[in-house]
Design a protein around this motif. Structure first.
Motif, PDB file in Angstrom:
ATOM      1  N   ASN A 132      69.173  65.434  34.142  1.00  0.00           N
ATOM      2  CA  ASN A 132      68.083  64.964  34.987  1.00  0.00           C
ATOM      3  C   ASN A 132      68.599  64.328  36.276  1.00  0.00           C
ATOM      4  O   ASN A 132      67.928  64.378  37.308  1.00  0.00           O
ATOM      5  CB  ASN A 132      67.190  64.015  34.203  1.00  0.00           C
ATOM      6  N   LEU A 133      69.786  63.758  36.233  1.00  0.00           N
ATOM      7  CA  LEU A 133      70.424  63.317  37.470  1.00  0.00           C
ATOM      8  C   LEU A 133      70.757  64.525  38.347  1.00  0.00           C
ATOM      9  O   LEU A 133      70.543  64.511  39.570  1.00  0.00           O
ATOM     10  CB  LEU A 133      71.693  62.532  37.161  1.00  0.00           C
ATOM     11  N   VAL A 134      71.253  65.595  37.726  1.00  0.00           N
ATOM     12  CA  VAL A 134      71.536  66.822  38.467  1.00  0.00           C
ATOM     13  C   VAL A 134      70.270  67.362  39.128  1.00  0.00           C
ATOM     14  O   VAL A 134      70.298  67.806  40.284  1.00  0.00           O
ATOM     15  CB  VAL A 134      72.159  67.886  37.538  1.00  0.00           C
ATOM     16  N   PHE A 135      69.151  67.325  38.418  1.00  0.00           N
ATOM     17  CA  PHE A 135      67.880  67.763  39.010  1.00  0.00           C
ATOM     18  C   PHE A 135      67.633  67.050  40.332  1.00  0.00           C
ATOM     19  O   PHE A 135      67.215  67.653  41.317  1.00  0.00           O
ATOM     20  CB  PHE A 135      66.718  67.482  38.056  1.00  0.00           C
ATOM     21  N   LYS A 136      67.873  65.744  40.337  1.00  0.00           N
ATOM     22  CA  LYS A 136      67.640  64.956  41.550  1.00  0.00           C
ATOM     23  C   LYS A 136      68.614  65.360  42.651  1.00  0.00           C
ATOM     24  O   LYS A 136      68.227  65.487  43.824  1.00  0.00           O
ATOM     25  CB  LYS A 136      67.789  63.465  41.229  1.00  0.00           C
ATOM     26  N   LEU A 137      69.871  65.572  42.295  1.00  0.00           N
ATOM     27  CA  LEU A 137      70.866  65.971  43.277  1.00  0.00           C
ATOM     28  C   LEU A 137      70.546  67.334  43.893  1.00  0.00           C
ATOM     29  O   LEU A 137      70.826  67.578  45.074  1.00  0.00           O
ATOM     30  CB  LEU A 137      72.255  66.016  42.632  1.00  0.00           C
ATOM     31  N   LEU A 138      69.954  68.215  43.091  1.00  0.00           N
ATOM     32  CA  LEU A 138      69.640  69.557  43.580  1.00  0.00           C
ATOM     33  C   LEU A 138      68.622  69.531  44.715  1.00  0.00           C
ATOM     34  O   LEU A 138      68.670  70.372  45.627  1.00  0.00           O
ATOM     35  CB  LEU A 138      69.121  70.431  42.438  1.00  0.00           C
ATOM     36  N   GLU A 139      67.683  68.603  44.655  1.00  0.00           N
ATOM     37  CA  GLU A 139      66.692  68.505  45.728  1.00  0.00           C
ATOM     38  C   GLU A 139      67.377  68.286  47.070  1.00  0.00           C
ATOM     39  O   GLU A 139      67.068  68.951  48.068  1.00  0.00           O
ATOM     40  CB  GLU A 139      65.726  67.341  45.446  1.00  0.00           C
ATOM     41  N   THR A 140      68.322  67.342  47.100  1.00  0.00           N
ATOM     42  CA  THR A 140      69.043  67.041  48.334  1.00  0.00           C
ATOM     43  C   THR A 140      69.913  68.210  48.770  1.00  0.00           C
ATOM     44  O   THR A 140      69.911  68.612  49.947  1.00  0.00           O
ATOM     45  CB  THR A 140      69.919  65.788  48.146  1.00  0.00           C
ATOM     46  N   ALA A 141      70.668  68.768  47.835  1.00  0.00           N
ATOM     47  CA  ALA A 141      71.571  69.873  48.169  1.00  0.00           C
ATOM     48  C   ALA A 141      70.806  71.069  48.710  1.00  0.00           C
ATOM     49  O   ALA A 141      71.236  71.710  49.685  1.00  0.00           O
ATOM     50  CB  ALA A 141      72.372  70.271  46.933  1.00  0.00           C
ATOM     51  N   ALA A 142      69.666  71.383  48.094  1.00  0.00           N
ATOM     52  CA  ALA A 142      68.900  72.552  48.531  1.00  0.00           C
ATOM     53  C   ALA A 142      68.388  72.381  49.954  1.00  0.00           C
ATOM     54  O   ALA A 142      68.467  73.309  50.774  1.00  0.00           O
ATOM     55  CB  ALA A 142      67.739  72.799  47.568  1.00  0.00           C
ATOM     56  N   ARG A 143      67.877  71.212  50.253  1.00  0.00           N
ATOM     57  CA  ARG A 143      67.344  70.984  51.597  1.00  0.00           C
ATOM     58  C   ARG A 143      68.434  71.081  52.666  1.00  0.00           C
ATOM     59  O   ARG A 143      68.213  71.615  53.746  1.00  0.00           O
ATOM     60  CB  ARG A 143      66.664  69.614  51.668  1.00  0.00           C
ATOM     61  N   ALA A 169      67.653  76.036  33.254  1.00  0.00           N
ATOM     62  CA  ALA A 169      67.958  76.860  34.424  1.00  0.00           C
ATOM     63  C   ALA A 169      66.696  77.143  35.230  1.00  0.00           C
ATOM     64  O   ALA A 169      66.709  77.107  36.469  1.00  0.00           O
ATOM     65  CB  ALA A 169      68.617  78.167  33.988  1.00  0.00           C
ATOM     66  N   LEU A 170      65.605  77.416  34.538  1.00  0.00           N
ATOM     67  CA  LEU A 170      64.351  77.684  35.237  1.00  0.00           C
ATOM     68  C   LEU A 170      63.858  76.437  35.969  1.00  0.00           C
ATOM     69  O   LEU A 170      63.352  76.525  37.092  1.00  0.00           O
ATOM     70  CB  LEU A 170      63.295  78.172  34.241  1.00  0.00           C
ATOM     71  N   THR A 171      64.009  75.275  35.328  1.00  0.00           N
ATOM     72  CA  THR A 171      63.631  74.039  36.004  1.00  0.00           C
ATOM     73  C   THR A 171      64.475  73.833  37.255  1.00  0.00           C
ATOM     74  O   THR A 171      63.971  73.435  38.313  1.00  0.00           O
ATOM     75  CB  THR A 171      63.791  72.834  35.063  1.00  0.00           C
ATOM     76  N   MET A 172      65.773  74.105  37.140  1.00  0.00           N
ATOM     77  CA  MET A 172      66.641  74.013  38.315  1.00  0.00           C
ATOM     78  C   MET A 172      66.146  74.935  39.419  1.00  0.00           C
ATOM     79  O   MET A 172      66.099  74.566  40.602  1.00  0.00           O
ATOM     80  CB  MET A 172      68.080  74.360  37.931  1.00  0.00           C
ATOM     81  N   GLY A 173      65.782  76.152  39.042  1.00  0.00           N
ATOM     82  CA  GLY A 173      65.270  77.105  40.022  1.00  0.00           C
ATOM     83  C   GLY A 173      63.994  76.624  40.679  1.00  0.00           C
ATOM     84  O   GLY A 173      63.804  76.770  41.896  1.00  0.00           O
ATOM     85  N   GLU A 174      63.101  76.040  39.882  1.00  0.00           N
ATOM     86  CA  GLU A 174      61.839  75.539  40.421  1.00  0.00           C
ATOM     87  C   GLU A 174      62.077  74.390  41.395  1.00  0.00           C
ATOM     88  O   GLU A 174      61.435  74.300  42.446  1.00  0.00           O
ATOM     89  CB  GLU A 174      60.935  75.082  39.271  1.00  0.00           C
ATOM     90  N   ILE A 175      63.007  73.505  41.049  1.00  0.00           N
ATOM     91  CA  ILE A 175      63.322  72.370  41.921  1.00  0.00           C
ATOM     92  C   ILE A 175      63.887  72.853  43.245  1.00  0.00           C
ATOM     93  O   ILE A 175      63.477  72.405  44.326  1.00  0.00           O
ATOM     94  CB  ILE A 175      64.318  71.422  41.221  1.00  0.00           C
ATOM     95  N   VAL A 176      64.837  73.775  43.177  1.00  0.00           N
ATOM     96  CA  VAL A 176      65.464  74.295  44.383  1.00  0.00           C
ATOM     97  C   VAL A 176      64.442  75.044  45.243  1.00  0.00           C
ATOM     98  O   VAL A 176      64.369  74.856  46.464  1.00  0.00           O
ATOM     99  CB  VAL A 176      66.652  75.203  44.017  1.00  0.00           C
ATOM    100  N   ALA A 177      63.658  75.896  44.612  1.00  0.00           N
ATOM    101  CA  ALA A 177      62.659  76.676  45.356  1.00  0.00           C
ATOM    102  C   ALA A 177      61.654  75.758  46.043  1.00  0.00           C
ATOM    103  O   ALA A 177      61.307  75.960  47.210  1.00  0.00           O
ATOM    104  CB  ALA A 177      61.952  77.646  44.413  1.00  0.00           C
ATOM    105  N   ASP A 178      61.193  74.760  45.315  1.00  0.00           N
ATOM    106  CA  ASP A 178      60.224  73.831  45.893  1.00  0.00           C
ATOM    107  C   ASP A 178      60.820  73.075  47.081  1.00  0.00           C
ATOM    108  O   ASP A 178      60.155  72.848  48.095  1.00  0.00           O
ATOM    109  CB  ASP A 178      59.759  72.851  44.818  1.00  0.00           C
ATOM    110  N   ALA A 179      62.091  72.698  46.956  1.00  0.00           N
ATOM    111  CA  ALA A 179      62.745  71.929  48.016  1.00  0.00           C
ATOM    112  C   ALA A 179      62.882  72.727  49.307  1.00  0.00           C
ATOM    113  O   ALA A 179      62.905  72.151  50.398  1.00  0.00           O
ATOM    114  CB  ALA A 179      64.128  71.462  47.550  1.00  0.00           C
ATOM    115  N   VAL A 180      62.945  74.053  49.197  1.00  0.00           N
ATOM    116  CA  VAL A 180      63.116  74.884  50.398  1.00  0.00           C
ATOM    117  C   VAL A 180      61.852  75.657  50.748  1.00  0.00           C
ATOM    118  O   VAL A 180      61.870  76.569  51.577  1.00  0.00           O
ATOM    119  CB  VAL A 180      64.310  75.857  50.228  1.00  0.00           C
ATOM    120  N   GLY A 181      60.743  75.290  50.097  1.00  0.00           N
ATOM    121  CA  GLY A 181      59.454  75.876  50.458  1.00  0.00           C
ATOM    122  C   GLY A 181      59.223  77.290  49.978  1.00  0.00           C
ATOM    123  O   GLY A 181      58.544  78.076  50.649  1.00  0.00           O
TER     124      GLY A 181
END
Length: 269
Positions: A132-143, A169-181
């Protein structure tokens, strides 16, 4: 302060046994019920003796509905259909539930949202604090990386895992996709074969490995010309999921009805 009584569903499985052991070693909670399928030859066995922590006075039972007065919160890491039936039982009796089941369809997730009008639910594809910490980091990295980087998600699990890609993995994908629109359903690539042409920068690729006894490895790769950024989490022991689930149970105590995530539990939202 009274202890939260927990019902563990799928008690004789790998995760169920892990939950029982973790509960037995946590003075803030107690095992109230242990549920196993009706055809199991372990029904009637003391849950504590099953996992080697000594008798707990809780025997494996075939139906959650038969022990509703013995628990406050359910932990369910089973299958989508079974989980949804347990959600409805919790809704009927005013119990909270922590769900780590993966593979739920969009319609089934809507059912969770509807049930959360009446009861408190924590639903997460992965209960690990580190994930869940990684989830948060992914938002920043993706943007930051999106303009130049191609994004790929690689996950590995044991040979017995039945869904792919993993819920994490799907949650990671959703987080990344959402972060980049983007919409993951529109940009996800779940496999490549043959002449696929030049990679479309707007896509998010998934690679799935199923082998041996791998507990769970996840990497999100941001690759641009000249550099790569990889954010990786590797699980070496399933106890991390049990610890996270118990943290969710304790956090959920006295929370109003609603659908919560581990990001809420950890204060990351």
């Amino acid at each position: 302060m009274s202890k939260t009584r927990i019902a563990v569903v799928g008690a004789a499985g790998r995760m169920g046994r892990m939950f029982i052991e973790a509960i037995a070693n946590d003075e803030r909670v107690e095992l109230g019920a242990a549920i196993e399928r009706p055809d199991s030859n372990l029904l009637g066995v003391d849950a504590g003796e099953l996992v080697g922590v000594g008798a707990l006075g809780v025997k494996l039972s075939p139906q959650l509905s038969g022990v509703v007065d013995q628990f406050d919160t359910v932990i369910d890491f089973t299958t989508p259909a079974f989980t949804l039936s347990n959600v409805e039982l919790c809704r009927e009796h005013g119990k909270s539930i922590v769900i780590g089941t993966t593979g739920l369809s969009d319609d089934q997730k809507v059912q969770l949202q509807e049930a959360a009008r009446d009861i408190s639910i924590v639903f997460a594809s992965n209960m690990s604090v580190g994930v869940n910490l990684v989830f948060k980091l992914l938002e920043t990295a993706a943007r930051i990386m999106d303009e130049d980087a191609d994004i790929e998600i690689i996950e590995a699990h044991h040979r017995n895992k039945v869904d792919a890609p993993s819920g994490t993995a799907l949650t990671m994908g959703e987080i990344v996709a959402d972060a980049v629109g983007r919409e993951l359903k529109q940009c996800a690539i779940y496999g490549r074969e043959g002449v696929t042409g030049v990679r479309d920068h707007e896509t998010i690729g998934f690679s799935t490995i199923r082998a041996g006894d791998v507990i769970g490895d996840h990497t999100v790769l941001f690759a641009s010309e000249g550099e790569r950024v990889e954010i990786t989490h590797k699980a070496s022991n399933r106890v991390i999921y049990a610890r996270g689930a118990l943290r969710a149970v304790r956090w959920l105590a006295n929370k109003p009805a609603g659908l919560y995530s581990m990001q809420d539990v950890l204060g990351l939202n």
